[in-house]
Design a protein around this motif. Structure first.
Motif, short mmCIF file in Angstrom:
data_model
loop_
_atom_site.label_atom_id
_atom_site.label_comp_id
_atom_site.label_asym_id
_atom_site.label_seq_id
_atom_site.Cartn_x
_atom_site.Cartn_y
_atom_site.Cartn_z
N VAL A 42 -6.55 2.76 11.98
CA VAL A 42 -5.68 3.76 11.33
C VAL A 42 -4.58 3.00 10.56
O VAL A 42 -4.08 1.98 11.02
CB VAL A 42 -5.04 4.74 12.35
N TRP A 88 0.85 -1.20 0.00
CA TRP A 88 0.00 0.00 0.00
C TRP A 88 0.89 1.25 0.00
O TRP A 88 0.62 2.21 -0.71
CB TRP A 88 -0.90 0.02 1.23
N TYR A 90 -7.32 -6.09 11.53
CA TYR A 90 -7.88 -6.11 10.17
C TYR A 90 -9.03 -7.12 10.03
O TYR A 90 -9.45 -7.41 8.92
CB TYR A 90 -6.76 -6.38 9.15
N GLU A 95 -7.20 -3.40 -4.11
CA GLU A 95 -7.52 -3.48 -2.68
C GLU A 95 -7.96 -4.89 -2.31
O GLU A 95 -7.56 -5.43 -1.28
CB GLU A 95 -8.62 -2.47 -2.31
N1 LIG Z 1 -6.90 1.57 1.85
C1 LIG Z 1 -5.70 1.91 2.60
C2 LIG Z 1 -5.16 0.65 3.26
C3 LIG Z 1 -3.81 0.85 3.92
C4 LIG Z 1 -3.41 -0.35 4.76
O1 LIG Z 1 -4.15 -1.34 4.90
N2 LIG Z 1 -2.20 -0.25 5.36
C5 LIG Z 1 -1.68 -1.31 6.18
C6 LIG Z 1 -0.71 -2.11 5.35
S1 LIG Z 1 -0.45 -3.73 5.96
C7 LIG Z 1 -1.00 -0.74 7.43
O2 LIG Z 1 -1.05 0.45 7.69
N3 LIG Z 1 -0.34 -1.60 8.22
C8 LIG Z 1 0.39 -1.20 9.39
C9 LIG Z 1 -0.41 -1.26 10.65
O3 LIG Z 1 -1.57 -1.71 10.65
O4 LIG Z 1 0.14 -0.85 11.69
C10 LIG Z 1 -4.71 2.56 1.62
O5 LIG Z 1 -4.85 2.33 0.42
O6 LIG Z 1 -3.82 3.32 2.03
#
Ligand SMILES: N[C@@H](CCC(=O)N[C@@H](CS)C(=O)NCC(=O)O)C(=O)O
Length: 245
Positions: free
Chosen positions: A52, A12, A152, A100
């Motif tokens: 977040v 992402w 998630y 996505e």
């Molecule tokens: N729809 C969002 C999804 C972003 C997302 O899922 N990010 C995850 C990637 S695994 C994240 O922030 N992971 C780190 C965490 O949850 O701390 C985008 O496109 O930016």
């Protein structure tokens, strides 16, 4: 000040970085630490509750909270060929949604493997640790992954991640079977930038382009899928060579 909060190995975040780089927008980066870094993101987003995530872009006091809004902003302020050509808007939007879904299914498969399998959890720990320490820390790694799984809601559709992943990869293979270089039209669009990084969970792209996450190539690869869909990896690799130098 233009600042990207990101996770270097996350597809992402890669979508956002690629769009910013394509449009030659300069930015500094802040590395997010999964789970631990959530509080900082909450403050930034003024979001006390709910999920977040990164990437997040701060630009002159404005906040862009996800990869798509960052890419659109990069297009608005940067230079270079459009990634969202008006005549292909609907198709590009569809590919964004496809990306996505592919990423969510891939994350589901990856996270459940790490959360449920002691050996996979152990393999994801830093290689420089002594094997005895790694084995001692494996339960902690699994617990941490279970927090991620809960964040998630990955267990809500526990059984569907793998079939969804396969179905989406089959669909992509059908579209690319005519040998096209780009998913939409005759030039690079956000559709390509969104879908190519999502193949990271089939087999990571060369580390010249982005780092591999915890556990390295082995943990991030699904060898059976990589063997079944070599044409997808070849398409992704050619795209990176041509557009992500
Ligand atoms: N729809 C969002 C999804 C972003 C997302 O899922 N990010 C995850 C990637 S695994 C994240 O922030 N992971 C780190 C965490 O949850 O701390 C985008 O496109 O930016």
């Amino acid at each position: 000040m233009t600042r990207l909060h990101h996770l270097p190995f996350s597809p992402w975040s890669e979508k956002a970085r690629w769009a910013l780089d394509h449009h030659r927008v300069s930015y500094e980066t802040v590395q997010h630490v999964p789970l631990v870094g959530d509080m900082r993101l909450r403050v930034l987003l003024r979001k006390p509750r709910g999920r977040v995530t990164v990437p997040i872009l701060e630009d002159q006091g404005q906040i862009f909270p996800d990869s798509l809004s960052i890419a659109r902003h990069a297009e608005a302020i940067g230079t270079g060929t459009p990634l969202f050509p008006a005549e292909h808007a609907t198709q590009v939007q569809r590919w964004h949604q496809f990306s996505e879904e592919l990423l969510n299914a891939g994350r589901g498969v990856f996270a459940l493997k790490q959360a449920d399998d002691v050996q996979a959890a152990q393999a994801a720990l830093p290689r420089k640790l002594h094997p005895a320490v790694r084995s001692l820390l494996a339960p902690v790694a699994r617990q941490t992954m279970n927090l991620f799984v809960a964040k998630y809601r990955i267990r809500d559709s526990e059984r569907s991640h793998r079939p969804v992943l396969e179905r989406l990869l089959e669909g992509l293979a059908t579209v690319l079977s005519d040998g096209r270089q780009y998913l939409v039209g005759e030039q690079l669009t956000y559709a390509d930038l969104a879908v190519a990084p999502a193949l990271q969970m089939v087999r990571p792209v060369d580390k010249r382009f982005m780092p591999v996450g915890p556990g390295g190539r082995k943990a991030w690869s699904n060898d059976d899928l990589a063997e079944r869909f070599p044409q997808l990896l070849a398409w992704r690799d050619a795209l990176y060579e041509a557009h992500r130098s």
